[in-house]
Design a protein around this motif. Structure first.
Motif, short mmCIF file in Angstrom:
data_model
loop_
_atom_site.label_atom_id
_atom_site.label_comp_id
_atom_site.label_asym_id
_atom_site.label_seq_id
_atom_site.Cartn_x
_atom_site.Cartn_y
_atom_site.Cartn_z
N VAL A 41 49.59 40.81 42.08
CA VAL A 41 49.03 41.16 40.76
C VAL A 41 48.71 42.65 40.78
CG1 VAL A 41 47.14 40.77 39.14
CG2 VAL A 41 48.07 38.85 40.46
N THR A 42 49.28 43.39 39.84
CA THR A 42 49.04 44.83 39.80
C THR A 42 49.00 45.28 38.33
OG1 THR A 42 49.78 46.96 40.69
CG2 THR A 42 51.50 45.41 40.02
N GLU A 72 39.69 48.66 32.10
CA GLU A 72 38.56 47.73 32.09
C GLU A 72 38.56 46.85 30.84
OE1 GLU A 72 35.75 48.01 34.46
OE2 GLU A 72 34.53 46.47 33.47
N SER A 73 39.12 47.38 29.73
CA SER A 73 39.09 46.59 28.49
C SER A 73 39.96 45.34 28.61
CB SER A 73 39.54 47.44 27.30
OG SER A 73 40.88 47.85 27.50
N TYR A 74 40.86 45.32 29.61
CA TYR A 74 41.70 44.13 29.80
C TYR A 74 41.11 43.18 30.83
CZ TYR A 74 45.09 46.78 27.15
OH TYR A 74 45.71 47.50 26.16
N LYS A 75 39.92 43.49 31.34
CA LYS A 75 39.32 42.61 32.36
C LYS A 75 38.65 41.43 31.65
CE LYS A 75 35.68 42.90 35.66
NZ LYS A 75 34.87 43.69 36.58
N THR A 76 39.49 40.53 31.15
CA THR A 76 39.01 39.41 30.33
C THR A 76 39.64 38.10 30.82
OG1 THR A 76 40.90 39.59 28.84
CG2 THR A 76 38.93 40.87 28.27
N MET A 77 39.05 37.01 30.34
CA MET A 77 39.60 35.71 30.66
C MET A 77 41.02 35.59 30.13
SD MET A 77 38.83 33.15 32.34
CE MET A 77 37.17 32.56 32.48
N ALA A 78 41.32 36.22 29.00
CA ALA A 78 42.67 36.14 28.43
C ALA A 78 43.69 36.73 29.41
CB ALA A 78 42.73 36.87 27.08
N THR A 79 43.33 37.83 30.07
CA THR A 79 44.27 38.43 31.02
C THR A 79 44.44 37.56 32.26
OG1 THR A 79 43.49 40.59 30.26
CG2 THR A 79 44.87 40.57 32.22
N VAL A 80 43.33 36.99 32.75
CA VAL A 80 43.43 36.10 33.91
C VAL A 80 44.30 34.89 33.57
CG1 VAL A 80 42.12 34.57 35.44
CG2 VAL A 80 41.26 36.86 34.94
N GLY A 107 41.44 43.92 41.37
CA GLY A 107 40.85 43.10 42.44
C GLY A 107 39.96 42.00 41.89
N ASP A 108 39.14 42.34 40.89
CA ASP A 108 38.23 41.36 40.31
C ASP A 108 39.00 40.23 39.64
OD1 ASP A 108 36.13 42.88 41.15
OD2 ASP A 108 35.34 43.32 39.16
N MET A 109 40.05 40.60 38.89
CA MET A 109 40.79 39.57 38.16
C MET A 109 41.68 38.75 39.08
SD MET A 109 41.80 40.96 34.41
CE MET A 109 42.71 42.39 34.92
N ALA A 110 42.38 39.43 39.99
CA ALA A 110 43.26 38.69 40.90
C ALA A 110 42.43 37.78 41.80
CB ALA A 110 44.09 39.67 41.73
#
Lengths: 360, 360
Positions: A41-42, A72-80, A107-110
């Motif tokens: 994931v990158t 950071e604006s993409y660090k959401t449940m939708a992206t995960v 790192g947080d999302m992956a």
């Protein structure tokens, strides 16, 4: 040059490999991957720089790549959820390993995806920013933001290995390097006075991307963080000292809108505020504040919070922060250089004085 | 009448309170709630029956209630996000406790929300169906479905207490009671032959909602499950025997569309298929299959899979199941009554024979 630091967490212990590691990945990595499937994931910024190289090193595996938008604006449940979709569409099973290649957001999302996919699969981190190398490499925090607060949804989940390559840092904008140095300075402040002294002497080398200085700073930062985390893996108590500057810093980040200030920049201004407040309470002497400001300045970091955030807004945002327990603001302050404490016994008027003094 | 069964998981050990527990909640529950905030998650079917009573018992706490729509089709990340939204809008902090009041779907979602909200908060389960009392009470599995597979997103997360009241079962439709008995029978098959004998004698009492028989069946089922889970908390090996009938069963549920067959009904038909295959392999004698079919029949459970699912579709769905490791179908079969094994060494032709024999 390859340092190997073990993060001791019983059966969840894992190594951090520090130095020019990327070249040695082909030998180093397979022992930390248990099945045949790997999902890297990158994001769109990191992919053109390093993805091809990493995929080559993993040629013995069945590799899926997921390239997410950067920020950071993409660090959401939708992206995960996009990661989950890709894993399922490609029939990744519970022996798969997710490799995070990127900064803290990736790192947080992956990591959160690894924690939740089929209730937990393998996880390897290749952090590509200094901030993520010294912060998210240790501690197992993963997660996403919610419109009502940062990092509100997540899990504690440990990787099987972290790869911190110093040379990838040379592709970082200087502003990102500075933001990482803010967290490095934090370790000196909270629990390692000799390291703070070293940083005062060597900040110039760090800012010049000196490999040896960077490797030392990463190792010492991770050691310090690992010591604190080992005492308190799930953040019941002492671990909160790692949040020095973060209650103020999160308020700045939220007030300005996610992504305007880098996390490390907000933490820098937040640390000034925390030390200023510690001085006002008579817990540390004023010269420490002067030293901190000079060090942050040498690292080209902000030393003031934005003047447009009113005190009322600041306090409101600080009390939504997770470090609030049953309605009281809890703050991390200093009793000495290298001696942080968590306290909920702070006169709100003193906090307002600090806000007045530290905006500009 | 109150039984107390301890699930031994080291520092994550917790009790299951079994019997007429609801009346005693006011004394029993507060010791398992660490802060002042409680969030009860329930659904539109259960809320009118028990919510008011539970809220009264928790009058010493600051209680938020979240009432979700009823049904497996709502077991999604979108529904869990509604729980997060409510928690954040009501300023629930990391000392909050989430109470699941409902069947397995509510327990899975509320538990997953507890696992992920601020990286983990308190969790208490009040399962209101027999299936959830004997299944989700032990094991810490939480999660949601994905359009491409059941329970694909989730976490292992242990509650601090489970409350299994036998009297709430009287408000269950008989079909739901039967579905629970399917899982109870499973424990006899996989690891407890004397319990299977007891069930043959007492299935009539269970079907008549006899309190004492139900409490015994719940206790013995949870004991059996706890023994297996204690050996393998994160499902690396032996725990897979709990999935007897589930690989076949999940295929039925998915082929028919989630919710058409109850989970326990699909497991009942799936257990027949697993035992049929075990007989074909010469691992158990044919009379065990006859006994199982008679017992399931007495519990008004299906003993055949739907004829409209082709063998090809069955096999396709079975290989997407999580019990697949690196592409091979793994099945739970019996070597004896009370002696389940996990095997990936099954001739696919034999599986097809079982599919042919067990549809109708």
């Amino acid at each position: 040059m390859l340092k190997r630091l073990l993060v001791e967490l019983g059966e969840r212990s894992y190594p951090i490999l520090i130095g020019s590691v990327l070249e040695e990945l082909k030998e180093q990595l397979p022992q930390y991957i248990k099945g045949q499937q790997v999902c890297i994931v990158t994001n769109e910024t990191v992919a053109p720089l390093y993805l091809e190289q990493i995929v080559e090193h993993l040629s013995d595996f069945n590799v899926l790549t997921v390239v997410l938008p950067d920020g950071e604006s993409y660090k959401t449940m939708a992206t995960v959820t996009q990661i989950f979709d890709q894993l399922l569409e490609n029939n990744h099973n519970r022996t798969t390993t997710i490799v995070a290649l990127g900064g803290g957001v990736i790192g947080d999302m992956a990591g959160f995806a690894a924690a939740c996919y089929q209730r937990g699969v393998g996880f390897v981190q290749i952090p590509t920013t200094l901030l993520s190398q010294v912060d998210s490499s240790v501690g197992g925090k993963t997660g996403v933001n919610h419109p009502l607060g940062k990092n509100m949804i997540g899990a504690f989940y440990q990787p099987s290995c972290v790869v911190a390559d110093t040379r990838v840092l040379k592709s970082l904008p200087i502003r990102e390097l500075s933001a990482g140095i803010a967290e490095v300075i934090k370790y000196g402040l909270i629990c390692d006075a000799p390291f703070f002294d070293w940083l005062e002497q060597n900040v110039g080398k760090l800012m010049a991307f000196d490999d040896e200085a960077l490797a030392y700073a990463i190792e010492r930062s991770c050691e310090n963080k690992a010591k604190v985390v080992a005492m308190d893996e799930r953040e019941g108590g002492i671990r909160a000292i790692l949040n020095l500057g973060h209650t103020f810093g999160h308020a700045i980040e939220t007030a300005m809108g996610y992504g305007k200030w880098l996390h490390g920049e907000a933490v820098a201004a937040g640390m000034v505020m925390a030390v200023d407040l510690s001085v006002r309470l008579g817990w540390v002497d004023a010269p420490l504040l002067t030293r901190l400001i000079a060090l942050l300045d040498a690292a080209k970091l902000p030393i003031k919070a934005p003047s447009e955030i009113s005190n009322a807004r600041f306090l409101e945002l600080m009390s939504l922060d997770k470090k609030v327990i049953d309605g009281r603001i809890r703050l991390v302050l200093l009793k000495a250089l290298g001696g942080a404490v968590v306290t909920s016994d702070v006169d709100i008027e003193r906090v307002k004085e600090t806000l007045d003094a530290c905006k500009g």
